[in-house]
Design a protein around this motif. Structure first.
Motif, PDB file in Angstrom:
ATOM      1  N   THR A   2       0.833  -1.199   0.000  1.00  0.00           N
ATOM      2  CA  THR A   2       0.000   0.000   0.000  1.00  0.00           C
ATOM      3  C   THR A   2       0.870   1.252   0.000  1.00  0.00           C
ATOM      4  N   GLN A   3       0.506   2.218  -0.855  1.00  0.00           N
ATOM      5  CA  GLN A   3       1.282   3.451  -0.951  1.00  0.00           C
ATOM      6  C   GLN A   3       0.899   4.410   0.164  1.00  0.00           C
ATOM      7  N   GLN A   4       1.264   4.040   1.373  1.00  0.00           N
ATOM      8  CA  GLN A   4       1.071   4.865   2.546  1.00  0.00           C
ATOM      9  C   GLN A   4       2.332   4.762   3.386  1.00  0.00           C
ATOM     10  N   LEU A   5       2.529   5.733   4.247  1.00  0.00           N
ATOM     11  CA  LEU A   5       3.660   5.680   5.158  1.00  0.00           C
ATOM     12  C   LEU A   5       3.503   4.492   6.105  1.00  0.00           C
ATOM     13  N   ARG A   6       4.633   3.897   6.491  1.00  0.00           N
ATOM     14  CA  ARG A   6       4.613   2.627   7.201  1.00  0.00           C
ATOM     15  C   ARG A   6       5.250   2.762   8.588  1.00  0.00           C
ATOM     16  N   LEU A   7       4.688   2.013   9.542  1.00  0.00           N
ATOM     17  CA  LEU A   7       5.100   2.065  10.940  1.00  0.00           C
ATOM     18  C   LEU A   7       5.487   0.672  11.417  1.00  0.00           C
ATOM     19  N   LEU A   8       6.646   0.568  12.085  1.00  0.00           N
ATOM     20  CA  LEU A   8       7.105  -0.682  12.699  1.00  0.00           C
ATOM     21  C   LEU A   8       7.274  -0.453  14.197  1.00  0.00           C
ATOM     22  N   ALA A   9       6.577  -1.258  15.005  1.00  0.00           N
ATOM     23  CA  ALA A   9       6.717  -1.208  16.463  1.00  0.00           C
ATOM     24  C   ALA A   9       7.467  -2.452  16.922  1.00  0.00           C
ATOM     25  N   HIS A  13       7.885  -8.869  24.148  1.00  0.00           N
ATOM     26  CA  HIS A  13       7.083 -10.068  24.361  1.00  0.00           C
ATOM     27  C   HIS A  13       5.694  -9.893  23.755  1.00  0.00           C
ATOM     28  N   PRO A  14       5.008 -10.991  23.445  1.00  0.00           N
ATOM     29  CA  PRO A  14       3.593 -10.875  23.102  1.00  0.00           C
ATOM     30  C   PRO A  14       2.823 -10.349  24.318  1.00  0.00           C
ATOM     31  N   ASP A  15       1.990  -9.412  24.108  1.00  0.00           N
ATOM     32  CA  ASP A  15       1.158  -8.594  25.015  1.00  0.00           C
ATOM     33  C   ASP A  15       1.707  -7.190  25.156  1.00  0.00           C
ATOM     34  N   ASP A  16       3.045  -6.991  24.988  1.00  0.00           N
ATOM     35  CA  ASP A  16       3.601  -5.634  25.089  1.00  0.00           C
ATOM     36  C   ASP A  16       3.000  -4.715  24.036  1.00  0.00           C
ATOM     37  N   GLU A  17       2.733  -5.251  22.846  1.00  0.00           N
ATOM     38  CA  GLU A  17       2.176  -4.418  21.776  1.00  0.00           C
ATOM     39  C   GLU A  17       0.773  -3.917  22.115  1.00  0.00           C
ATOM     40  N   SER A  18       0.054  -4.658  22.957  1.00  0.00           N
ATOM     41  CA  SER A  18      -1.322  -4.266  23.284  1.00  0.00           C
ATOM     42  C   SER A  18      -1.376  -3.267  24.431  1.00  0.00           C
ATOM     43  N   SER A  19      -0.376  -3.296  25.305  1.00  0.00           N
ATOM     44  CA  SER A  19      -0.362  -2.366  26.438  1.00  0.00           C
ATOM     45  C   SER A  19       0.389  -1.081  26.135  1.00  0.00           C
ATOM     46  N   ALA A  23      -3.592   1.649  20.624  1.00  0.00           N
ATOM     47  CA  ALA A  23      -4.648   2.491  20.040  1.00  0.00           C
ATOM     48  C   ALA A  23      -4.086   3.339  18.902  1.00  0.00           C
ATOM     49  N   THR A  24      -2.844   3.792  19.049  1.00  0.00           N
ATOM     50  CA  THR A  24      -2.190   4.531  17.963  1.00  0.00           C
ATOM     51  C   THR A  24      -2.043   3.650  16.733  1.00  0.00           C
ATOM     52  N   MET A  25      -1.616   2.406  16.932  1.00  0.00           N
ATOM     53  CA  MET A  25      -1.469   1.499  15.797  1.00  0.00           C
ATOM     54  C   MET A  25      -2.817   1.252  15.117  1.00  0.00           C
ATOM     55  N   ALA A  26      -3.857   1.004  15.908  1.00  0.00           N
ATOM     56  CA  ALA A  26      -5.183   0.759  15.332  1.00  0.00           C
ATOM     57  C   ALA A  26      -5.680   1.978  14.553  1.00  0.00           C
ATOM     58  N   LYS A  27      -5.369   3.170  15.040  1.00  0.00           N
ATOM     59  CA  LYS A  27      -5.752   4.391  14.334  1.00  0.00           C
ATOM     60  C   LYS A  27      -5.077   4.467  12.977  1.00  0.00           C
ATOM     61  N   TYR A  28      -3.769   4.203  12.935  1.00  0.00           N
ATOM     62  CA  TYR A  28      -3.056   4.286  11.659  1.00  0.00           C
ATOM     63  C   TYR A  28      -3.515   3.196  10.695  1.00  0.00           C
ATOM     64  N   VAL A  29      -3.806   2.011  11.191  1.00  0.00           N
ATOM     65  CA  VAL A  29      -4.347   0.961  10.335  1.00  0.00           C
ATOM     66  C   VAL A  29      -5.669   1.412   9.717  1.00  0.00           C
ATOM     67  N   ALA A  30      -6.533   2.012  10.533  1.00  0.00           N
ATOM     68  CA  ALA A  30      -7.826   2.473  10.031  1.00  0.00           C
ATOM     69  C   ALA A  30      -7.657   3.555   8.967  1.00  0.00           C
ATOM     70  N   GLU A  31      -6.570   4.306   9.039  1.00  0.00           N
ATOM     71  CA  GLU A  31      -6.301   5.358   8.059  1.00  0.00           C
ATOM     72  C   GLU A  31      -5.572   4.828   6.815  1.00  0.00           C
ATOM     73  N   GLY A  32      -5.323   3.519   6.793  1.00  0.00           N
ATOM     74  CA  GLY A  32      -4.729   2.907   5.606  1.00  0.00           C
ATOM     75  C   GLY A  32      -3.237   2.719   5.640  1.00  0.00           C
ATOM     76  N   HIS A  33      -2.599   2.992   6.781  1.00  0.00           N
ATOM     77  CA  HIS A  33      -1.151   2.841   6.882  1.00  0.00           C
ATOM     78  C   HIS A  33      -0.799   1.402   7.248  1.00  0.00           C
ATOM     79  N   GLY A  79      -5.587  -5.214  13.611  1.00  0.00           N
ATOM     80  CA  GLY A  79      -5.466  -5.107  12.153  1.00  0.00           C
ATOM     81  C   GLY A  79      -4.053  -4.954  11.660  1.00  0.00           C
ATOM     82  N   ILE A  80      -3.081  -5.344  12.480  1.00  0.00           N
ATOM     83  CA  ILE A  80      -1.675  -5.131  12.161  1.00  0.00           C
ATOM     84  C   ILE A  80      -1.074  -6.355  11.471  1.00  0.00           C
TER      85      ILE A  80
END
Length: 312
Positions: A2-9, A13-19, A23-33, A79-80
């Motif tokens: 997708t021709q959008q700016l890309r973010l890598l977090a 450990h698994p669960d760190d990404e959710s805490s 919400a920032t990641m979900a926002k950018y996904v919803a915007e097409g990033h 959605g990541i």
């Protein structure tokens, strides 16, 4: 891609990404990033923190597989995209004196080995922006500290054609952020919000110990309250690690949105001039074509010069 700016977090450990920053990641996904999480370890040595599951025989039999399933569920909520770096959880040593870390764990891996693994991910996914933890790991877990070290080393190396030449074509991420999900101001706002609602606050003890940590530097606030529900559901997907009656859920997503509608970050390194008071991790990057060109042909700057180009 997708021709959008890309973010890598990058997380330990698994669960760190959710805490942290979910919400920032979900926002950018919803915007097409396109957004990817790279998880350094499998969380194999994590404790079962949900009291309802501590005696579950299936979980005790294969915690590693359970945590993989939990990560897949959280990934779907947010959605990541997701990848495992494949290293082994170090565990959190306890006692006085602290016991040695187990052989073969992530925190004891040679830095060039762990760095190359992340450089491969960077060069394949080609993020314009990365997020990770500060030099203290957010808290002093050996895997979190190693996650910081690896992220910083990979950020420096990914655009260098002489570094790990077999790990893909060079690609220079343009901004590196530290997650600042927990600040004294945020905890105080949540504590006061609970007290005003006549509820017991789990944050009083945190606040009493905060002076030991010192101030937290914040450069960037992302308004993402519409995605606090995603954050809550992603956390609950990690059922072995998250107590549904714990402090993360002392306030509802709606109440948190009223009290503190943002997630916070610190811009640590940048190849672009960042505007003061950022409200976007992609601020200052321009168009995708402009950012791609800079990532492929970065200016020759020493890493200390990069710091001077961040927000003061």
């Amino acid at each position: 891609m997708t021709q959008q700016l890309r973010l890598l977090a990058v997380h330990a450990h698994p669960d760190d990404e959710s805490s942290k920053g979910s919400a920032t990641m979900a926002k950018y996904v919803a915007e097409g990033h396109p957004v990817m999480v790279a998880t350094c370890t499998g969380g194999e040595r994590g404790d079962i923190l949900n009291p309802r599951l501590q005696n579950d025989p299936e979980i005790k039999r294969d915690l590693s597989e359970v945590r993989r399933r939990e990560m897949a569920a959280a990934q779907e909520v947010l959605g990541i995209e997701h990848t495992w770096l494949g290293f082994v959880d170090s565990g959190l040593p306890e006692g006085d004196p602290l016991p040695p870390l187990p052989a073969g764990c992530f925190a004891l891996e040679p830095l060039d080995v762990t760095t190359e693994a992340l450089v491969r991910v960077i060069r394949e996914f080609r993020p314009h922006v990365m997020t990770t933890y500060d030099e203290n790991g957010g808290y002093p877990h050996p895997d979190h500290i190693m996650c910081h070290d690896v992220s910083l080393a990979a950020f420096r190396a990914a655009g260098d054609p002489d570094a790990f030449p077999h790990a893909g074509a060079p690609w220079q991420p343009l901004k590196l952020y530290y997650d600042r999900g927990f600040s004294r101001e945020k905890l105080a706002a949540m504590h006061e919000g609970l007290m005003e609602r006549g509820k017991e606050s789990p944050f009083a003890e945190w606040l009493s110990r905060w002076d030991e940590r010192g101030p937290v530097r914040v450069t960037t606030r992302i308004e993402c309250s519409d995605y606090f529900g995603h954050r809550e559901r992603a956390l609950l997907a990690h059922a072995t690690q998250i107590d549904p009656d714990g402090s993360f859920f002392a306030l509802s997503a709606q109440e948190q949105a009223q009290l503190w509608p943002t997630e916070e970050f610190e811009l640590a390194l940048s190849y672009v001039t960042a505007p003061e008071g950022e409200d976007d991790l992609f601020a200052g990057l321009g168009s995708v074509a402009e950012a791609d060109n800079l990532a492929i042909n970065p200016p020759s700057l020493a890493i200390d010069e990069l710091r001077e180009r961040t927000v003061a």
